[in-house]
Design an enzyme around this catalytic site. Structure first.
Site, mmCIF file in Angstrom:
data_model
loop_
_atom_site.group_PDB
_atom_site.id
_atom_site.type_symbol
_atom_site.label_atom_id
_atom_site.label_comp_id
_atom_site.label_asym_id
_atom_site.label_seq_id
_atom_site.Cartn_x
_atom_site.Cartn_y
_atom_site.Cartn_z
ATOM 1 N N GLN A 71 5.035 -0.672 -5.512
ATOM 2 C CA GLN A 71 4.987 -0.105 -3.677
ATOM 3 C C GLN A 71 5.217 -1.353 -3.022
ATOM 4 O OE1 GLN A 71 0.298 -0.415 -2.681
ATOM 5 N NE2 GLN A 71 1.307 0.253 -0.816
ATOM 6 N N HIS A 72 6.567 -1.239 -1.502
ATOM 7 C CA HIS A 72 7.119 -2.222 -1.802
ATOM 8 C C HIS A 72 8.442 -2.120 -1.595
ATOM 9 C CE1 HIS A 72 3.346 -3.417 0.184
ATOM 10 N NE2 HIS A 72 2.895 -4.199 -1.472
ATOM 11 N N ASP A 235 0.826 2.346 -6.083
ATOM 12 C CA ASP A 235 0.286 2.163 -7.208
ATOM 13 C C ASP A 235 -1.547 2.197 -7.399
ATOM 14 O OD1 ASP A 235 0.880 0.156 -6.505
ATOM 15 O OD2 ASP A 235 1.937 -0.921 -7.840
#
Length: 480
Positions: A71-72, A235
């Site tokens: 992520q991110h 995830d």
């Protein structure tokens, strides 16, 4: 037999699993490594995906594919679809000041929590865009679209790439779970907050279309059958889907980072920032607490002690609970929960009696687990029920971790069979998309878990709580 593929494009590697769409039986799998670092050229993810697909036997007989990913990460694209600069990953903390600036400019942490379910920290995409605006204004000015790692890989699988004059930017898609980690999408309204994106980047940009949990996206250009592409997932949401988590279940994932997550029917909004109010991959919500330091703590301990993981586990189980007062605070490269991006690790309580390899090994395991136990407490403070606790990820393979965790967490620990849960969750989503059913197929791993029990050891948490705020600030490992 219909086959589906699930991809896990994680920080360290890319994994691909091919499963029977009806039964979930594993047919074959493949993997490839990613380069180290907190910023990575996205082409390396694509190259690794091609290798992982090849080692998994290809996609020519596959009917649907979904991608789970870290992520991110900030993938900034220009108007032609070219990557503007290397992607900044979730564990890149250079945007820590940018996070503070954004919180202040928006009116405080409570405003952010109400708007997006979370208070920005250095991990979030929005803070990386603000860093880009301030540190590399020429690159920021080029940004025409912003994608997350799994969005970009799905886009590439659909046959899009740079050099098409930007015609493919509107084909970018994502899902609720990954969008909820950007800092400019609301899991409450299920919509973007363009005002927060502009606050971060300084101007508007194209954002991926958010697909529903089982909504098919474009067809893949990879594979003879041109398999349909699922929305994918972050995830943690993909792992929760693989486990089949339900309200009352909590998953503790021990990878590079440590994650405590739970499925809830209602969104959360924690103004303290300890709990991030993400969405999940089913249409519900996934509040979680994430630490930067999980298996990297065990890695550091193996290096210091000159042993492998098996040796570290054996040593840790030789020492008593609490390691005779030796406490390791595991903020080895800053921390996200609590938000201490500049903190370092520390050893406290050194005495002649506890200066043994076994004590240090025990302190490393307990320190890692105590940080995650704080995350469990933070979820409880938000009204999240903790009835069953699952332990997954690479760190869960350690015998010491499995046996010590129940004493630190104070509850029984369910350990499912070792597996690629992010890739498996993506595969389950692909099967869901393929079936067109109201619910995902019922082939989850929770029922196969082994249960570990131990007497609670509250003294371990008490020792840790007494010293966790006394972390060193100058050295990689301070000793006090």
């Amino acid at each position: 037999m219909a086959l589906v593929a699930g991809v896990d494009s994680s920080t360290q590697s890319c994994k691909v699993v091919i499963r029977d769409a009806e039964t979930g039986e594993l047919v074959r799998e493949g993997r490839a490594s990613h380069p180290d670092g907190t910023e990575v050229a996205p082409r390396h993810w694509w190259d690794a995906l091609q290798v992982a697909i090849e080692t998994a036997g290809g996609l020519d007989d596959v009917d649907a594919v979904a991608v789970g990913g870290q992520q991110h990460g900030m993938v900034a694209l220009d108007s032609s679809g070219e990557v503007v600069r290397d992607a900044l990953l979730w564990n890149d903390t250079r945007s820590a000041q940018a996070a503070l600036d954004l919180i202040d400019e928006a009116g405080g942490p409570a405003v952010w929590a109400e708007a997006t379910g979370s208070v920005p920290v250095a991990s979030f995409t929005a803070t990386k865009l603000r860093w880009l605006r301030d540190a590399e204004p020429e690159n920021a000015a080029k940004v025409a679209a912003v994608a997350l790692p799994h969005d970009w890989l799905t886009w590439r699988l659909a046959g899009y790439d740079a050099g098409d004059g930007g015609a493919g930017l509107d084909a970018l898609v994502t899902d609720r779970s990954d969008a909820s980690g950007t800092g400019y999408w609301s899991p409450v309204t299920n919509d973007y907050r363009p005002d927060l994106l502009e606050l971060a980047l300084g101007h508007s940009a194209e954002l991926p279309r958010v697909l529903g949990p089982s909504q098919g996206g474009p067809q893949s250009a990879v594979g003879a059958r041109r398999p349909v592409l699922g929305p994918g997932a972050g995830d943690n949401a993909a792992a929760a889907l693989a486990l089949g988590l339900r309200p009352g279940d909590v998953a503790v994932s021990l990878g590079t980072s440590g994650v405590v997550s739970a499925v809830c029917a209602a969104p959360t909004a924690d103004a303290s920032g300890l709990v991030t109010g993400f969405a999940d991959a089913t249409g519900a919500y996934l509040p979680l607490a994430c630490t930067l330091n999980a298996t990297r703590v065990l890695d550091a301990a193996t290096r210091m002690l000159g042993v492998d993981y098996t040796g570290l586990s054996a040593l840790a189980l030789q020492a008593p609970a609490g390691a005779d007062g030796l406490v390791l605070v595991p903020y080895l490269e800053g921390e996200r929960t609590p938000n201490k991006p500049d903190a370092t690790g520390a050893l406290h309580g050194l005495r002649l009696a506890n200066t043994t390899p076994a004590h240090l090994a025990r302190a490393a395991v307990e320190g890692m687990l105590c940080a995650l136990a704080d995350g469990i407490d933070a979820l409880r403070a938000q009204g999240v029920a903790v009835e069953r606790l699952f332990l997954i990820g690479g760190g869960a393979k350690s015998e010491a971790v499995r046996r010590i965790a129940p004493s630190v967490f104070g509850v029984d620990v369910h350990v499912p069979p070792s597996g690629e849960y992010v890739a498996d969750g993506a595969a389950r989503q692909a099967a869901w998309v393929l079936s067109g059913a109201e619910q995902a197929p019922d082939w989850t791993a929770a029922a196969q878990a082994e249960v570990f029990q131990a007497e609670p050891a509250p003294r371990v948490r008490e020792q840790y709580a007494a010293v966790r705020e006394l972390t060193a600030t100058r050295t990689a490992l301070g000793v006090s």
